[in-house]
Design an enzyme around this catalytic site. Structure first.
Site, PDB file in Angstrom:
ATOM      1  N   TYR A   1      -1.146  -1.511  10.398  1.00 18.73           N
ATOM      2  CA  TYR A   1      -1.322  -1.749   8.964  1.00 18.73           C
ATOM      3  C   TYR A   1      -0.106  -1.257   8.169  1.00 18.73           C
ATOM      4  O   TYR A   1       0.392  -1.946   7.275  1.00 18.73           O
ATOM      5  CB  TYR A   1      -2.590  -1.044   8.483  1.00 18.73           C
TER       6      TYR A   1
ATOM      7  N   SER B   1       0.853  -1.189   0.000  1.00 16.86           N
ATOM      8  CA  SER B   1       0.000   0.000   0.000  1.00 16.86           C
ATOM      9  C   SER B   1       0.885   1.234   0.000  1.00 16.86           C
ATOM     10  O   SER B   1       2.032   1.190   0.485  1.00 16.86           O
ATOM     11  CB  SER B   1      -0.893   0.022   1.243  1.00 16.86           C
TER      12      SER B   1
ATOM     13  N   SER C   1       2.762  -3.570   8.560  1.00 19.83           N
ATOM     14  CA  SER C   1       2.572  -4.818   7.806  1.00 19.83           C
ATOM     15  C   SER C   1       2.808  -4.613   6.325  1.00 19.83           C
ATOM     16  O   SER C   1       3.399  -5.467   5.646  1.00 19.83           O
ATOM     17  CB  SER C   1       1.163  -5.378   8.049  1.00 19.83           C
ATOM     18  N   LYS C   2       2.386  -3.475   5.799  1.00 15.94           N
ATOM     19  CA  LYS C   2       2.532  -3.233   4.364  1.00 15.94           C
ATOM     20  C   LYS C   2       3.961  -2.864   3.982  1.00 15.94           C
ATOM     21  O   LYS C   2       4.398  -3.108   2.849  1.00 15.94           O
ATOM     22  CB  LYS C   2       1.542  -2.151   3.904  1.00 15.94           C
TER      23      LYS C   2
END
Length: 239
Positions: free
Chosen positions: A145, A132, A148-149
């Site tokens: 998030y 992302s 993680s990306k």
């Protein structure tokens, strides 16, 4: 028919981007293996659907070995499964943090640790980790998030090296979508959507098909000399 006679496994196959990738790959001649949770079994017509929680290591190992036996060879892996559990860091619970890490990072690892060596043994393949733009820019309320990306980009670069050993010829890349108009964004107030649009050079949101087209490029032989890279498909984000 860019993927004719190829088998492609796609996680998160029932989601907006994942489903569009399945649909696009089918049109390009691939046998598509769609993987998602049981309650999200609505995948595009023509997809061979299998229920799988990618965060469960033993389940992934068991099913993937069964799929290798059934299909003989899996040529493409799209690691698209991902979740969000947003909160400001000071309010984020351990459970919220762990859930995102388990699916987004561990799930990607669970899939690749089986299919990467399988492709390497067969002399080639393509793996695409869906990241992302927030991996590069950060985002308020998404520390889990974002982490993680960013991690799946680093893993893609590492795997591009590991799975090329011994003439493995496995290409591994990451793809970073920007704000894309999926069902998730349809619940966002209009004024925020306008704000998101203004943050791009092109002045609009992305369409799932545009992300799927980029995934198709990386999965196909059109990208035969592309590995270990991050492709941002974000309309020229400027934060």
């Amino acid at each position: 028919m860019l993927l004719e006679n190829k088998a492609a496994a796609v996680t998160g196959a029932a989601g907006g981007i994942g489903a569009k990738i399945c649909e696009t790959f089918i049109k390009e001649g691939a046998k598509v293996i769609g993987l998602d949770l049981p309650e999200q079994a609505e995948v595009p017509e023509g997809t061979d659907y299998y229920s799988l929680d990618v965060s469960k290591t033993e389940d992934c190992e068991t099913l993937l070995n069964q799929l290798i036996d059934k299909y003989g060879k899996i040529d493409v892996l799209i690691n698209c499964a991902g979740i969000t559990r947003d909160a400001l860091t000071k309010k984020m619970t351990e459970e919220q943090f762990d859930q995102v890490i388990d699916v987004n990072i561990k799930g990607t690892w669970n899939m690749t640790r089986i299919l990467g060596p399988h492709m390497q043994k067969n002399g080639g393949g393509s793996i695409v980790n869906i990241s992302s733009v927030v991996a590069a820019y950060g985002n308020v309320g998404q520390a889990n998030y974002v982490a993680s990306k960013a991690a799946v980009v680093g893993m893609a670069k590492t795997w591009a090296k590991e799975f090329s050993f011994g003439g493995g010829n496995v290409r591994v890349n990451a793809l970073a979508p920007g704000y894309t108009y999926t069902n998730m964004l349809k619940t966002v107030p209009e004024h925020l959507l306008k704000q998101f649009e203004s943050q791009t050079m092109l002045g609009r949101l992305g369409e799932p098909q545009e992300i799927a087209n980029a995934a198709l490029f990386l999965a196909s032989d059109l990208a035969s000399y592309v590995t270990g890279t991050l492709l941002q498909v974000d309309g020229g984000m400027r934060l």
